[in-house]
Motif scaffolding. Sequence first.
Motif, short mmCIF file in Angstrom:
data_model
loop_
_atom_site.label_atom_id
_atom_site.label_comp_id
_atom_site.label_asym_id
_atom_site.label_seq_id
_atom_site.Cartn_x
_atom_site.Cartn_y
_atom_site.Cartn_z
N PHE A 36 0.83 -1.21 0.00
CA PHE A 36 0.00 0.00 0.00
C PHE A 36 0.86 1.26 0.00
O PHE A 36 0.57 2.21 -0.72
CB PHE A 36 -0.94 0.00 1.21
N ALA A 37 1.92 1.27 0.80
CA ALA A 37 2.78 2.45 0.87
C ALA A 37 3.47 2.72 -0.47
O ALA A 37 3.56 3.88 -0.91
CB ALA A 37 3.81 2.27 1.97
N ILE A 38 3.92 1.69 -1.12
CA ILE A 38 4.58 1.87 -2.42
C ILE A 38 3.59 2.40 -3.45
O ILE A 38 3.89 3.31 -4.22
CB ILE A 38 5.23 0.55 -2.88
N ALA A 39 2.38 1.82 -3.47
CA ALA A 39 1.37 2.28 -4.42
C ALA A 39 0.97 3.73 -4.13
O ALA A 39 0.83 4.54 -5.05
CB ALA A 39 0.14 1.37 -4.36
N TYR A 40 0.80 4.08 -2.86
CA TYR A 40 0.43 5.45 -2.49
C TYR A 40 1.52 6.43 -2.91
O TYR A 40 1.23 7.49 -3.48
CB TYR A 40 0.19 5.54 -0.99
N LEU A 41 2.78 6.11 -2.64
CA LEU A 41 3.86 7.00 -3.03
C LEU A 41 3.95 7.15 -4.54
O LEU A 41 4.19 8.25 -5.06
CB LEU A 41 5.19 6.49 -2.47
N PHE A 42 3.74 6.08 -5.26
CA PHE A 42 3.81 6.12 -6.72
C PHE A 42 2.74 7.05 -7.28
O PHE A 42 3.03 7.94 -8.08
CB PHE A 42 3.66 4.72 -7.30
N TYR A 43 1.49 6.86 -6.86
CA TYR A 43 0.40 7.65 -7.41
C TYR A 43 0.42 9.10 -6.92
O TYR A 43 0.11 10.01 -7.70
CB TYR A 43 -0.94 7.00 -7.10
N SER A 44 0.79 9.33 -5.68
CA SER A 44 0.83 10.72 -5.20
C SER A 44 1.98 11.48 -5.87
O SER A 44 1.82 12.66 -6.24
CB SER A 44 0.97 10.77 -3.69
N THR A 45 3.11 10.85 -6.07
CA THR A 45 4.23 11.51 -6.74
C THR A 45 3.90 11.78 -8.21
O THR A 45 4.20 12.85 -8.73
CB THR A 45 5.50 10.63 -6.65
N ARG A 46 3.24 10.83 -8.85
CA ARG A 46 2.86 11.02 -10.25
C ARG A 46 1.89 12.18 -10.38
O ARG A 46 1.98 12.99 -11.30
CB ARG A 46 2.25 9.73 -10.80
N ASN A 47 0.94 12.27 -9.46
CA ASN A 47 -0.03 13.35 -9.48
C ASN A 47 0.65 14.70 -9.30
O ASN A 47 0.35 15.67 -10.00
CB ASN A 47 -1.09 13.12 -8.40
N LYS A 48 1.60 14.78 -8.35
CA LYS A 48 2.30 16.04 -8.11
C LYS A 48 3.13 16.47 -9.33
O LYS A 48 3.20 17.64 -9.68
CB LYS A 48 3.20 15.91 -6.88
N GLU A 49 3.77 15.50 -9.97
CA GLU A 49 4.56 15.81 -11.17
C GLU A 49 3.67 16.33 -12.28
O GLU A 49 4.02 17.30 -12.97
CB GLU A 49 5.31 14.56 -11.65
N ARG A 50 2.52 15.70 -12.46
CA ARG A 50 1.61 16.13 -13.52
C ARG A 50 1.06 17.53 -13.24
O ARG A 50 0.95 18.34 -14.15
CB ARG A 50 0.47 15.13 -13.68
N LEU A 51 0.71 17.80 -11.99
CA LEU A 51 0.21 19.12 -11.65
C LEU A 51 1.28 20.19 -11.88
O LEU A 51 0.99 21.29 -12.37
CB LEU A 51 -0.27 19.16 -10.20
#
Length: 117
Positions: free
Chosen positions: A14-29
């Motif tokens: 869960f932690a790896i998935a959360y970090l992956f998606y939150s980081t991807r979202n921040k990069e896109r924003l």
Amino acid sequence: MEALIVFIIFGAIFAIAYLFYSTRNKERLALIEKGADASIFVRGKREHTAPIWKVLTLNLALLSMGIGLGVLIAMILESTLIIERYNNGPLYLGSIFLTAGIGLLVGFFITKNLDKK
């Protein structure tokens, strides 16, 4: 104790998935704020790729032929060389894995050539 191990494993996933998606979202924003085109986020199909069923069938066929060839080579080596018949496990395993790996490598290069066509 076993339950703790299961919770740790699922927590890590869960932690790896959360970090992956939150980081991807921040990069896109951040890219959108700088004015980048949103089309860079869409993964389009490449025009010159081979269908997945062809690649899968090719690799499975070459893997099966490699395993068969490995068994054949081991049997030939066992019958021609003077080897104790009860200790030929490494001979079979080594030849099977070697030829199966060669078969997969050949499949990789054939697939790479299929993508070019």
